[in-house]
Design a protein around this motif. Structure first.
Motif, short mmCIF file in Angstrom:
data_model
loop_
_atom_site.label_atom_id
_atom_site.label_comp_id
_atom_site.label_asym_id
_atom_site.label_seq_id
_atom_site.Cartn_x
_atom_site.Cartn_y
_atom_site.Cartn_z
N UNK A 1 0.83 -1.21 0.00
CA UNK A 1 0.00 0.00 0.00
C UNK A 1 0.86 1.26 0.00
N UNK A 2 1.93 1.22 -0.79
CA UNK A 2 2.84 2.36 -0.89
C UNK A 2 3.09 2.71 -2.36
N UNK A 3 3.12 3.99 -2.64
CA UNK A 3 3.47 4.49 -3.97
C UNK A 3 4.83 5.15 -3.89
N UNK A 4 5.76 4.74 -4.78
CA UNK A 4 7.11 5.30 -4.81
C UNK A 4 7.28 6.13 -6.07
N UNK A 5 7.69 7.37 -5.88
CA UNK A 5 7.86 8.31 -6.99
C UNK A 5 9.35 8.55 -7.19
N UNK A 6 9.87 8.17 -8.39
CA UNK A 6 11.29 8.34 -8.70
C UNK A 6 11.45 9.32 -9.85
N UNK A 7 12.41 10.20 -9.72
CA UNK A 7 12.77 11.12 -10.79
C UNK A 7 14.24 10.98 -11.11
N UNK A 8 14.53 10.62 -12.36
CA UNK A 8 15.91 10.43 -12.83
C UNK A 8 16.68 9.47 -11.93
N UNK A 9 16.00 8.41 -11.52
CA UNK A 9 16.63 7.35 -10.75
C UNK A 9 16.63 7.54 -9.25
N UNK A 10 16.18 8.67 -8.74
CA UNK A 10 16.18 8.94 -7.30
C UNK A 10 14.76 8.98 -6.76
#
Length: 416
Positions: free
Chosen positions: A250-259
């Protein structure tokens, strides 16, 4: 060898007839389909077509023959209005050249014939002719609209006429050119007889530029079907944004340019309404959407019925799956799945997500007990196909078609 005015007259008249099907009037007339200035020609140059009216039939091949004397043709180039060179083959003895590809329709060709006589002295002749316009055209319209998109955005081409034959499809693919900087390995996939998608082997590089154009104008696709002009397209690719929603944690992970830049507690679809697994591409954003259970077949007044104002809604399927604000389920977010298929989060988190996501970004759902995302027909599920399977959808890159039939286009309906 004599180079008299009579030879120029013969050459000029024969070029008038050249590959023209419909031929010329009297030599030197303003109505001649070919015109050129005199040059030092060794022997008589003739063309295969018979006289007739201009312009010429593009279905007939172009043939140039040198007869009489001891000279030879050394080269023939035929280039159309768009700078495309007509493929051809010169015989070993230099007596004959013929085109090996179909002429384009509705264009002007410039033909340059180079010769040499028995002593090796060069000669050259330049002439022009036009081909008749095609009666039946196939047009390609590229998508999406010009702008900036995420790394998962496919390029689309919608044809005005169905194309089923594999050889004809190969002609279409060769003419639809996608170029990117930096360069990538990509391919077209035939979704159906009228629709193609183009994607790279991997996601587009961040900050890339993508240019799409068509060389199809006037090109013979199949019997009596020719290509029409198409408006080019230019896209800019933004940051590499990858979102992963784990339905089990129940978690959403937001990555930008690998981070990783944010982790958000969420709720996804409950049993019977489980969120689809797989990679999806953001289709658009809507600040406000009215979501009703009746649009997805839920009877009004039943225990699962709903009619809600929803804010900060990011669409990922045409059938109505969104990532959106769900203040009514804050107590379940991060702990259990209670939605009707969408990914819900607090209003503040949804506002942040809405401001940081863009069309073309990648949103992947894992560990849901639901079905998998459709490859086509309900948004962009293109990335769920392995590269080898994707290549099988190309008329150029695959020996056989995989027989994949896209899902019917889903209804535009919201799911919460």
């Amino acid at each position: 060898m004599s180079h008299t005015p009579r030879l120029w007259t013969v050459l000029s008249c024969s070029l008038l007839v050249a590959s023209l099907g419909a031929g010329a009037t009297a030599c030197g007339s303003e109505d001649d389909p070919l015109s050129a200035r005199p040059y030092d020609a060794g022997d008589q140059v003739v063309f295969n077509q018979k006289p007739g009216s201009r312009p010429v039939d593009p279905d007939r091949p172009l043939e140039v023959t040198l007869k009489g004397g001891d000279g030879r043709i050394t080269d023939v180039t035929a280039v159309d209005t768009h700078g495309r060179r007509l493929a051809g083959e010169l015989s070993a003895d230099g007596d004959r050249w013929h085109s090996t590809a179909a002429l384009a329709a509705g264009v002007r060709y410039t033909v340059q014939v180079s010769t040499e006589d028995g002593d090796g002295a060069p000669g050259q002749r330049t002439a022009t002719f036009e081909t008749t316009p095609a009666k039946k055209l196939v047009r390609a319209e590229f998508g999406p609209e010009a702008g900036t998109y995420g790394v998962g955005q496919p390029v689309t081409a919608e044809l005005s006429e169905p194309v089923k034959d594999k050889a004809a499809r190969a002609v279409i693919e060769r003419a639809l050119v996608v170029e990117s900087s930096p360069r990538v390995d990509g391919a077209w996939y035939w979704v159906d007889d009228k629709k193609l998608h183009y994607r790279p082997k991997e996601y587009w590089p961040a900050n890339a530029t993508v240019s799409v154009r068509s060389n199809l104008e006037g090109v013979r696709v199949s019997d009596h079907l020719y290509g029409a002009a198409a408006k080019p397209l230019r896209l800019t690719i933004g940051d590499r944004v990858e979102v992963t929603t784990d339905a089990a944690s129940h978690q959403l992970t937001f990555k930008r340019n690998g981070e990783v830049v944010n982790t958000i507690p969420v709720t996804t679809g409950k049993p019977g309404f489980s969120t689809r697994n797989g990679i999806k591409v953001v289709l658009g954003k809507e600040y406000y959407v009215r979501m009703r259970g009746t649009t997805v077949g839920i009877a009004e007044g039943s225990s699962d019925s709903y009619d809600l104002p929803v804010y900060y809604a990011t669409r990922v399927t045409w059938s109505g799956e969104y990532v959106h604000a769900a203040p009514w389920s804050v107590g379940s977010q991060g702990y259990e799945n209670v939605s009707h298929g969408c990914t819900g989060m607090s209003t503040s988190n949804a506002a942040w997500f809405y401001e940081n996501i863009r069309e073309g970004d990648v949103v992947q759902v894992v560990n849901s007990i639901g079905d998998d995302m459709d490859n086509f027909g309900n948004g962009y599920g293109d990335w769920n196909l392995p590269w080898k399977k994707w290549r099988e959808g190309s008329a150029l890159l695959s020996g056989t078609q995989d027989g994949h039939t896209p899902a019917d286009t889903a209804r535009l309906r919201p799911e919460v």
